[in-house]
Write a protein that holds these residues in place. Structure first.
Motif, PDB file in Angstrom:
ATOM      1  N   PRO A  15      15.109  70.355  25.845  1.00  0.00           N
ATOM      2  CA  PRO A  15      15.873  70.516  27.099  1.00  0.00           C
ATOM      3  C   PRO A  15      16.652  69.269  27.510  1.00  0.00           C
ATOM      4  CG  PRO A  15      13.664  71.423  27.321  1.00  0.00           C
ATOM      5  CD  PRO A  15      13.683  70.675  26.011  1.00  0.00           C
ATOM      6  N   ARG A  16      16.241  68.108  27.054  1.00  0.00           N
ATOM      7  CA  ARG A  16      16.948  66.885  27.453  1.00  0.00           C
ATOM      8  C   ARG A  16      18.363  66.848  26.891  1.00  0.00           C
ATOM      9  NH1 ARG A  16      14.803  61.604  24.188  1.00  0.00           N
ATOM     10  NH2 ARG A  16      16.559  60.724  25.346  1.00  0.00           N
ATOM     11  N   TYR A  17      18.646  67.681  25.889  1.00  0.00           N
ATOM     12  CA  TYR A  17      19.977  67.681  25.276  1.00  0.00           C
ATOM     13  C   TYR A  17      20.800  68.886  25.694  1.00  0.00           C
ATOM     14  CZ  TYR A  17      17.512  64.269  22.440  1.00  0.00           C
ATOM     15  OH  TYR A  17      16.758  63.189  22.034  1.00  0.00           O
ATOM     16  N   ARG A  44      21.242  78.578  22.468  1.00  0.00           N
ATOM     17  CA  ARG A  44      22.525  78.600  23.180  1.00  0.00           C
ATOM     18  C   ARG A  44      22.482  77.789  24.462  1.00  0.00           C
ATOM     19  NH1 ARG A  44      23.358  84.907  22.895  1.00  0.00           N
ATOM     20  NH2 ARG A  44      22.477  84.618  24.982  1.00  0.00           N
ATOM     21  N   ARG A  45      21.319  77.683  25.078  1.00  0.00           N
ATOM     22  CA  ARG A  45      21.213  76.934  26.338  1.00  0.00           C
ATOM     23  C   ARG A  45      21.585  75.471  26.155  1.00  0.00           C
ATOM     24  NH1 ARG A  45      15.256  79.152  27.144  1.00  0.00           N
ATOM     25  NH2 ARG A  45      15.671  81.308  27.785  1.00  0.00           N
ATOM     26  N   ASN A  46      21.354  74.949  24.963  1.00  0.00           N
ATOM     27  CA  ASN A  46      21.633  73.535  24.718  1.00  0.00           C
ATOM     28  C   ASN A  46      23.013  73.286  24.122  1.00  0.00           C
ATOM     29  OD1 ASN A  46      19.151  72.826  25.645  1.00  0.00           O
ATOM     30  ND2 ASN A  46      18.442  71.843  23.770  1.00  0.00           N
ATOM     31  N   LEU A  47      23.696  74.348  23.720  1.00  0.00           N
ATOM     32  CA  LEU A  47      24.930  74.166  22.967  1.00  0.00           C
ATOM     33  C   LEU A  47      26.117  73.719  23.803  1.00  0.00           C
ATOM     34  CD1 LEU A  47      25.162  77.079  20.373  1.00  0.00           C
ATOM     35  CD2 LEU A  47      24.352  74.739  20.065  1.00  0.00           C
ATOM     36  N   LEU A  48      26.841  72.759  23.228  1.00  0.00           N
ATOM     37  CA  LEU A  48      28.177  72.439  23.715  1.00  0.00           C
ATOM     38  C   LEU A  48      29.107  73.528  23.191  1.00  0.00           C
ATOM     39  CD1 LEU A  48      30.410  70.606  24.885  1.00  0.00           C
ATOM     40  CD2 LEU A  48      30.356  69.335  22.733  1.00  0.00           C
ATOM     41  N   THR A  49      29.019  73.780  21.886  1.00  0.00           N
ATOM     42  CA  THR A  49      29.782  74.859  21.258  1.00  0.00           C
ATOM     43  C   THR A  49      29.379  74.972  19.793  1.00  0.00           C
ATOM     44  OG1 THR A  49      32.015  75.755  20.908  1.00  0.00           O
ATOM     45  CG2 THR A  49      31.706  73.413  20.494  1.00  0.00           C
ATOM     46  N   LYS A  76      30.874  63.592  23.951  1.00  0.00           N
ATOM     47  CA  LYS A  76      29.666  62.771  23.894  1.00  0.00           C
ATOM     48  C   LYS A  76      28.421  63.600  23.545  1.00  0.00           C
ATOM     49  CE  LYS A  76      31.291  59.164  27.045  1.00  0.00           C
ATOM     50  NZ  LYS A  76      32.709  59.610  27.058  1.00  0.00           N
ATOM     51  N   ALA A  77      28.532  64.341  22.470  1.00  0.00           N
ATOM     52  CA  ALA A  77      27.387  65.134  22.005  1.00  0.00           C
ATOM     53  C   ALA A  77      26.260  64.205  21.577  1.00  0.00           C
ATOM     54  CB  ALA A  77      27.813  66.024  20.841  1.00  0.00           C
ATOM     55  N   ALA A  78      25.055  64.711  21.618  1.00  0.00           N
ATOM     56  CA  ALA A  78      23.889  63.906  21.247  1.00  0.00           C
ATOM     57  C   ALA A  78      23.342  64.300  19.873  1.00  0.00           C
ATOM     58  CB  ALA A  78      22.796  64.053  22.296  1.00  0.00           C
ATOM     59  N   LEU A  79      23.341  65.597  19.580  1.00  0.00           N
ATOM     60  CA  LEU A  79      22.759  66.098  18.337  1.00  0.00           C
ATOM     61  C   LEU A  79      23.664  67.155  17.703  1.00  0.00           C
ATOM     62  CD1 LEU A  79      19.007  66.675  19.282  1.00  0.00           C
ATOM     63  CD2 LEU A  79      19.850  65.084  17.545  1.00  0.00           C
ATOM     64  N   MET A  80      23.593  67.236  16.380  1.00  0.00           N
ATOM     65  CA  MET A  80      24.384  68.237  15.687  1.00  0.00           C
ATOM     66  C   MET A  80      23.704  68.664  14.400  1.00  0.00           C
ATOM     67  SD  MET A  80      28.423  68.177  14.556  1.00  0.00           S
ATOM     68  CE  MET A  80      28.407  66.453  14.088  1.00  0.00           C
ATOM     69  N   PHE A  81      23.716  69.962  14.144  1.00  0.00           N
ATOM     70  CA  PHE A  81      23.297  70.465  12.840  1.00  0.00           C
ATOM     71  C   PHE A  81      24.436  70.115  11.890  1.00  0.00           C
ATOM     72  CE2 PHE A  81      23.646  74.264   9.900  1.00  0.00           C
ATOM     73  CZ  PHE A  81      22.750  73.761   8.974  1.00  0.00           C
TER      74      PHE A  81
END
Length: 369
Positions: A184-186, A231-236, A252-257
């Protein structure tokens, strides 16, 4: 992908691939190759000159690499480039096309070519540079698709894992699990690749399922709910690596697959992003491209010499320097010694995955799955 592509749409992506042919056979690098097939050697061939016909992806047989091989082996090399697994297959089946001697393809495609009786077994004694490869690439029987009936049909050349990319400024300690994407922090700071196959498979790994490419109905339902939750955490969602880079930096994304793995990391760093890359504890999906010799190879010693030459340290390192792809001789700096690589394989029901993925991306609620 085979070759510089996007694993996913080639799957391969290359290579926006949307699938598990990998991979990928998709790649950013293919955008610079506006042709599907091009001969790098156009000069006439002398009647008594040895000729090697190579079928490969952009970046696998650059001009200077080819010239060095020609000078050493006193031969003429004709390279035909492709940008998809379909184009590779078509080239091997076009009546007017030249009879190729060696080709580069991903492991899933190698299985296809072997079943079609298009490849010939390789003599490992003629490939001494295989002893330079990392142990996991020397264990050929442990990689699906490389061997059949006790014979070796392909030698690993390049690969890309699909790990976790993170912003070092926001995340001081490298995450150890893909499950961090759900943290949730992201919220609003996560980027995900738009792919049914890969999302179901990496989520299966994150949940500890033993067979991420062969899921039963109950597992598919659990994963679908989990992807709705993501989806709750997604920017896109992103498709192209350049697109992901722009989103990552601008928002300023934090994480990415990282569907494009180390190639994508290199692109982000060139754009000024301070990113890290990890293979999660549960493992990362990966595509693996290999060299094989065709049954129609006219000069088999020369074909074997090419495959062996591709594994020389200088040649393999060029692949990493120029294409941002991992080679099979040196461990990428971001990899831990105990990193688990899971080579992509055929999935249980691609149509079902695509059907569920369309509902997930469109915003359907969990209770509708």
């Amino acid at each position: 992908m085979a070759g510089p592509r996007m694993p996913g749409a080639r799957m391969a992506g290359p290579r926006i691939h949307r699938a598990t042919t990998l991979f990928p056979g998709f790649l950013t690098l293919l955008l610079s190759a506006v042709f599907c097939a091009s001969l790098l050697s156009a000069a006439p061939v002398a009647a008594d000159e040895k000729v090697l016909r190579v079928l490969a992806w952009p970046g696998y047989a650059d001009g200077d690499v080819v010239k060095a091989f020609e000078a050493r082996f006193h031969a003429k090399v004709e390279v035909t480039l492709v940008d998809s697994d379909e184009a590779l297959w078509d080239q091997m089946h076009t009546k007017d096309a030249p009879q190729f001697d060696v080709l580069a393809a991903n492991t899933a495609e190698i299985q296809r070519y072997t079943r079609a009786n298009l490849l010939t077994p390789l003599d490992l004694a003629s490939l001494p540079n295989t002893r330079r490869q990392l142990p996991r690439f020397q264990a050929l029987s442990s990689i699906p698709g490389l061997t059949a009936a006790g014979k070796v049909y392909a030698i690993p050349f390049t690969y890309s894992s699909m790990g976790l990319i993170y912003d070092r400024k926001q995340i001081a300690v490298a995450p150890r699990s893909m499950r961090e994407l759900w943290n949730p922090r992201y919220r609003g700071k996560v980027l995900d690749f738009n792919s049914a196959q890969h999302n179901f498979s990496f989520t299966a790994l994150a949940l500890g399922y033993a067979h991420p490419f062969q899921l039963d109905a109950a597992q598919m339902r659990v994963i679908a709910h989990k992807l709705v939750e993501l989806r709750r955490n997604l920017l896109t969602y992103y498709t192209l690596p350049e697109e992901a880079t722009a989103f990552f930096i601008r928002h300023k994304a934090a994480l990415m697959f990282g569907n494009y793995g180390t190639q994508q990391v290199a692109l982000l760093r060139r754009a000024g992003a301070d990113v890290g890359y990890v293979i999660p504890d549960e493992g990362a999906l990966a595509w693996l491209d290999c060299w094989s010799m065709t049954r129609s190879a006219a000069d088999r010693p020369l074909a074997l010499a090419w495959i062996n030459y591709m594994l020389e340290p200088d040649v393999s390192e060029l692949l990493t320097q120029r294409q941002g792809l991992a080679n099979t001789l040196t461990e990428p700096a971001e990899y831990r010694d105990d990193a688990r690589i899971v080579w992509i394989g055929p999935v249980e029901d691609i149509q079902r995955r695509e059907e569920l993925w369309r509902k997930i991306v469109s915003g359907d609620r969990s209770e509708r799955f």
